[in-house]
Design an enzyme around this catalytic site. Sequence first.
Site, PDB file in Angstrom:
ATOM      1  N   GLY A 156       0.795  -1.225   0.000  1.00  0.00           N
ATOM      2  CA  GLY A 156       0.000   0.000   0.000  1.00  0.00           C
ATOM      3  C   GLY A 156       0.827   1.275   0.000  1.00  0.00           C
ATOM      4  NE  ARG A 168      -6.070   6.717   6.295  1.00  0.00           N
ATOM      5  CZ  ARG A 168      -6.631   5.934   7.218  1.00  0.00           C
ATOM      6  NH1 ARG A 168      -7.263   6.484   8.249  1.00  0.00           N
ATOM      7  NH2 ARG A 168      -6.542   4.620   7.141  1.00  0.00           N
ATOM      8  CG  ASN A 198     -10.403  -9.364  10.474  1.00  0.00           C
ATOM      9  OD1 ASN A 198      -9.687 -10.224  10.977  1.00  0.00           O
ATOM     10  ND2 ASN A 198     -10.188  -8.870   9.263  1.00  0.00           N
TER      11      ASN A 198
END
Length: 421
Positions: free
Chosen positions: A12, A16, A171
Amino acid sequence: MKNIATIILAAGEGTRMKSSLPKVLHNICGKPMLEYLIDNVNSIGMNKVFVIVGHKAGLVKKQISGIKCITQSELLGTGDAVTRARSALLKDNKISNILILYGDTPLLSQETIKKLIEKHVSASAGATLLTAQLKNPTGYGRVIRSPGNKIVKIVEELDASIYEKVVEEINVGVYCFNKRALFYGLEKIKPNNKKEEYYLTDTIEVLTKANISVESVSTNDPEEFLGVNTRAELGKAESVMKKRILNKIMDAGVTVIDPNNTYIEQGAGIGKDTVIYPYTFIENDVKIGSNCSIGPFARLRPGTIVGDNVGIGNFVEIVRSSIGRETKIRHQCYIGDTIIGKNVNIGAGTIVANYDGKEKHKTIIEDNAFIGTGTILIAPVKVGRGAITGAGSVVTRNKNVPAGKTVVGIPARVVDKNRKK
């Protein structure tokens, strides 16, 4: 553990973080967060590690050279990322189970990983996932169970219904899969979600519908599953890791006078009965012996080795240097690329000028030498055993001070004690 491979998802971009550096390479206590995960699985005997890379893959590969990296050329989701490792894993007949971790969860402990794997193996499950209970589960995928408490599926926040969003079991994002079950599930998933991505979590519903067992292990420690997606979360992870490091050091017999104002990085080693005073920075790859006194306001940088019974005082910076036992460096000094022997006194304000503008050079100070206040040693230079430099002396490069001699002045010259006045 030898029949279990690990996949770490690290492709990724981490938008941010607002950084030109891949998210997983940001340091936490002096060590890239990705390396915490690699070291943890290696420490419990799992040496088959595959890292899925994507955004700025070259930088990640360079940082973890020696680890098998597989490129996800298009960032199509976590399910697609794991699929990139399919051929490598299926052709290795020794691998029967696969642990999957996210590269931005550096606080995950070895103990939790082992607990998850042990449950998975003992239950012969198709998949086992790590879950937790949160009163405010916003942002996490929800674990949906049947009336009989069996796991049915995982629903991501964006795709959850009003009723599913009130579920408090989340999760965490740590999984152990049977290899065949994993790739069976990945073949069946579709990008039928708001992000139009292939979710790894969708394999859970595929497996349960095929009557393949899915188990879970829970954790009550929210720090363990802190995902680092922003600078604020990076700071929080830094604080947690700093506390862990300090507790481990103190448990080993080191006194830290003020833990809240002491910074010690991962990879530093400190002997018992050493005392660390406030506002001291000890970076990675620093080794300190026993019965030392460090600080306050000291900075020990990588490549520093400190012997036993050494005193390092306020406003002292040391880098790539070896300090012999019983040596004292008490005040306002810079020591770089220097080998200092035992029982040496380094006077206040001593500077080792190790950089000439092009290269860094070595300085040697032998046993029992006495370096006077305000001395400047211009490397490369050697101060012999038992030699003395007078206060304010400037010892120029290659003008070695002979053993047992005293030098003074600018430039420093040997004092002729036999000269008549």
